[in-house]
Design a protein around this motif. Structure first.
Motif, short mmCIF file in Angstrom:
data_model
loop_
_atom_site.label_atom_id
_atom_site.label_comp_id
_atom_site.label_asym_id
_atom_site.label_seq_id
_atom_site.Cartn_x
_atom_site.Cartn_y
_atom_site.Cartn_z
N ARG A 1 0.83 -1.21 0.00
CA ARG A 1 0.00 0.00 0.00
C ARG A 1 0.87 1.26 0.00
NH1 ARG A 1 -2.63 -3.32 -1.44
NH2 ARG A 1 -4.60 -4.17 -0.64
N LEU A 2 1.95 1.23 0.76
CA LEU A 2 2.84 2.38 0.82
C LEU A 2 3.42 2.70 -0.56
CD1 LEU A 2 4.43 4.51 2.47
CD2 LEU A 2 6.19 2.77 2.83
N VAL A 3 3.87 1.67 -1.25
CA VAL A 3 4.47 1.88 -2.57
C VAL A 3 3.43 2.35 -3.56
CG1 VAL A 3 5.64 0.74 -4.50
CG2 VAL A 3 6.33 0.24 -2.14
N GLU A 4 2.23 1.79 -3.49
CA GLU A 4 1.15 2.22 -4.39
C GLU A 4 0.76 3.67 -4.14
OE1 GLU A 4 -1.94 -0.57 -3.68
OE2 GLU A 4 -0.92 -2.23 -4.73
N ILE A 5 0.64 4.05 -2.86
CA ILE A 5 0.31 5.44 -2.52
C ILE A 5 1.41 6.38 -2.99
CG2 ILE A 5 -0.03 7.04 -0.59
CD1 ILE A 5 -1.40 4.71 0.89
N ALA A 6 2.67 5.95 -2.81
CA ALA A 6 3.80 6.77 -3.25
C ALA A 6 3.76 6.99 -4.76
CB ALA A 6 5.11 6.12 -2.85
N ALA A 7 3.38 5.96 -5.52
CA ALA A 7 3.30 6.09 -6.97
C ALA A 7 2.22 7.09 -7.37
CB ALA A 7 3.03 4.73 -7.60
N VAL A 8 1.06 7.01 -6.70
CA VAL A 8 -0.03 7.94 -7.00
C VAL A 8 0.37 9.37 -6.63
CG1 VAL A 8 -2.39 8.60 -6.41
CG2 VAL A 8 -1.82 6.18 -6.76
N CYS A 9 0.95 9.54 -5.43
CA CYS A 9 1.38 10.88 -5.01
C CYS A 9 2.48 11.41 -5.92
CB CYS A 9 1.87 10.84 -3.56
SG CYS A 9 0.57 10.54 -2.35
N TYR B 1 10.17 15.81 -2.75
CA TYR B 1 9.55 14.67 -3.43
C TYR B 1 10.58 13.56 -3.66
CZ TYR B 1 6.08 18.28 -4.69
OH TYR B 1 5.16 19.31 -4.66
N ILE B 2 11.76 13.95 -4.08
CA ILE B 2 12.81 12.96 -4.34
C ILE B 2 13.19 12.21 -3.07
CG2 ILE B 2 15.23 12.70 -5.03
CD1 ILE B 2 14.78 15.07 -6.96
N VAL B 3 13.37 12.95 -1.99
CA VAL B 3 13.77 12.34 -0.71
C VAL B 3 12.70 11.36 -0.22
CG1 VAL B 3 14.22 12.81 1.72
CG2 VAL B 3 15.26 14.24 -0.05
N LEU B 4 11.42 11.71 -0.37
CA LEU B 4 10.34 10.85 0.10
C LEU B 4 10.13 9.64 -0.81
CD1 LEU B 4 7.74 13.56 1.17
CD2 LEU B 4 9.07 12.08 2.68
N LEU B 5 10.36 9.80 -2.10
CA LEU B 5 10.09 8.71 -3.04
C LEU B 5 11.22 7.69 -3.12
CD1 LEU B 5 8.42 10.63 -6.01
CD2 LEU B 5 7.33 9.00 -4.47
N LEU B 6 12.43 8.08 -2.80
CA LEU B 6 13.56 7.15 -2.93
C LEU B 6 13.40 5.90 -2.06
CD1 LEU B 6 16.72 9.42 -3.24
CD2 LEU B 6 15.94 7.68 -4.85
N PRO B 7 13.05 6.00 -0.77
CA PRO B 7 12.87 4.76 -0.01
C PRO B 7 11.70 3.92 -0.52
CG PRO B 7 12.24 6.69 1.31
CD PRO B 7 12.93 7.19 0.09
N CYS B 8 10.66 4.58 -1.04
CA CYS B 8 9.54 3.83 -1.61
C CYS B 8 9.98 3.07 -2.86
CB CYS B 8 8.39 4.77 -1.92
SG CYS B 8 7.69 5.58 -0.46
N PHE B 9 10.86 3.68 -3.62
CA PHE B 9 11.43 3.00 -4.79
C PHE B 9 12.20 1.74 -4.35
CE2 PHE B 9 15.19 2.34 -7.46
CZ PHE B 9 14.61 2.10 -8.69
N LEU C 1 7.96 1.46 -11.71
CA LEU C 1 8.11 2.15 -12.99
C LEU C 1 7.61 3.59 -12.88
CD1 LEU C 1 8.83 2.03 -15.99
CD2 LEU C 1 6.48 1.23 -16.43
N ILE C 2 6.46 3.77 -12.24
CA ILE C 2 5.91 5.12 -12.07
C ILE C 2 6.84 5.97 -11.21
CG2 ILE C 2 4.01 6.45 -11.06
CD1 ILE C 2 2.16 4.10 -11.82
N ILE C 3 7.28 5.42 -10.07
CA ILE C 3 8.16 6.17 -9.18
C ILE C 3 9.47 6.51 -9.88
CG2 ILE C 3 9.50 6.04 -7.03
CD1 ILE C 3 7.23 4.31 -5.88
N SER C 4 10.00 5.57 -10.67
CA SER C 4 11.23 5.83 -11.41
C SER C 4 11.06 7.00 -12.37
CB SER C 4 11.65 4.59 -12.20
OG SER C 4 11.89 3.49 -11.36
N LEU C 5 9.93 7.03 -13.05
CA LEU C 5 9.65 8.12 -13.99
C LEU C 5 9.58 9.47 -13.25
CD1 LEU C 5 8.80 9.17 -16.81
CD2 LEU C 5 6.43 8.67 -16.16
N VAL C 6 8.88 9.49 -12.12
CA VAL C 6 8.74 10.73 -11.34
C VAL C 6 10.10 11.19 -10.82
CG1 VAL C 6 7.71 11.76 -9.29
CG2 VAL C 6 6.35 10.22 -10.71
N LEU C 7 10.89 10.25 -10.29
CA LEU C 7 12.23 10.59 -9.80
C LEU C 7 13.10 11.15 -10.91
CD1 LEU C 7 12.99 7.56 -7.43
CD2 LEU C 7 12.73 9.95 -6.75
#
Length: 325
Positions: free
Chosen positions: A10-18, A44-52, A65-71
């Motif tokens: 759920r955390l990773v999915e929420i991170a992708a949506v955010c 955004y980068i700092v918060l998304l990196l651990p989710c990645f 894939l989504i998080i990678s694109l956003v990063l």
């Protein structure tokens, strides 16, 4: 373990949506909300990196894939905003230090600010949130800067410019009804006193600005108008130019990048590190909104920042080189 796996899913999915929502920052030119989003790309980068990392570990390929694109997008924008663009140097140049200080109108710790200015020893200073109280303190304390233009206001938009060298023209101007309290001066100094081999005098134009924060549509529009004024003025200037101030904008909003490109300006911090300046007392939200900008007549030898007790902004200063053309 199953509970941990579900939580991580759920955390990773929420991170992708955010993360996808954060890409609204790409439309910062078109609306105040998107503009506000554009200033926090580093967060955004700092918060998304651990989710990645979690997503990779638990093999959540779509979310990864989504998080990678956003990063990649936010990382690219941040990196490009920090890359140096060098002026063409000449063998003969003058060296000056310029400093920008947002005093904070409620700040009563005057001596801390004065001590830092004395330690840094700048040649030119732009003061923001310059009140009558600050005026009374600084005009008697900074004796090495006898040349001044000031407009003390008991509010956030008071401004002043202090210089070691003579101010030969200009002052505090109001370019338009919605564009007020702009310091715009010509400083003239002896070339040999600043390291030049050539004799004679050199002129430097210095502009100090403090546009409003983009927290209402009216203030957002006025901030953008002032940045447009800066770019229009800069591109029409055929002499060395420094623009300093609290722009209430990071290097990652389209309005700021347009000001640089349309005005032929460069960010003095580029290539010198991030140097976030606000809010000085709350590191998780640090963003760089105070800037020193220069045109092609000027090179940058160094850029620094420091916390000042009592202010919500860090002071910034740049060591500039004015090239003999």
């Amino acid at each position: 373990m199953r509970i941990l796996s579900i939580f991580t899913d759920r955390l990773v999915e929420i991170a992708a949506v955010c993360g996808l929502l954060s890409l609204g920052a790409l439309f910062s030119k078109h609306h105040m909300v998107f503009d506000l989003m554009s200033h926090f790309r580093v967060q955004y980068i700092v918060l998304l990196l651990p989710c990645f990392v979690f997503g990779m570990f638990y093999r959540k390929s779509k979310s990864v894939l989504i998080i990678s694109l956003v990063l990649a997008i936010h990382g690219y924008v941040v990196t490009m905003g920090m890359l140096p663009v060098l002026a063409k140097p000449t063998p003969d140049y003058a060296e000056l230090r310029v400093l920008n200080a947002n005093l904070l109108l409620s700040n009563k710790k005057h001596q801390e600010q004065i001590n830092q200015i004395i330690d840094v020893d700048p040649d030119v200073i732009v003061f923001l949130e310059y009140t009558t109280e600050w005026h009374e303190v600084l005009q008697t304390s900074l004796t090495l800067h006898p040349y001044r233009v000031t407009r003390p206001i008991n509010g956030v938009f008071g401004i002043a410019l202090y210089s070691k060298f003579p101010i030969t023209s200009g002052g505090i101007i109001d370019p338009a009804p919605q564009l007020q309290n702009v310091a715009d001066v010509i400083i003239t100094f002896d070339k040999t006193a600043t390291g030049m081999r050539d004799a004679g005098t050199q002129k430097l134009r210095v502009i100090g600005v403090h546009p409003p924060p983009p927290i209402t549509s009216h203030m957002y529009n006025n901030r953008n108008l002032l940045m447009q004024y800066v770019s229009t003025t800069a591109i029409a200037t055929d002499q060395p130019l420094v623009v300093m101030g609290d722009f209430n904008a990071t290097p990652w909003t389209a309005h700021f990048t347009d000001m640089l490109s349309n005005g032929g300006l460069r960010n003095a911090r580029a290539g010198q590190g991030m140097h976030p300046t606000w809010p000085a007392n709350y590191a998780p939200l640090w963003i760089p909104i105070d800037h020193v900008l220069v045109n092609d007549h000027i090179g940058v030898a160094g850029f620094s920042s420091a916390r000042v007790v009592g202010s919500d902004h860090r002071n910034i200063w740049a060591d500039i080189r004015i090239y003999q053309r």
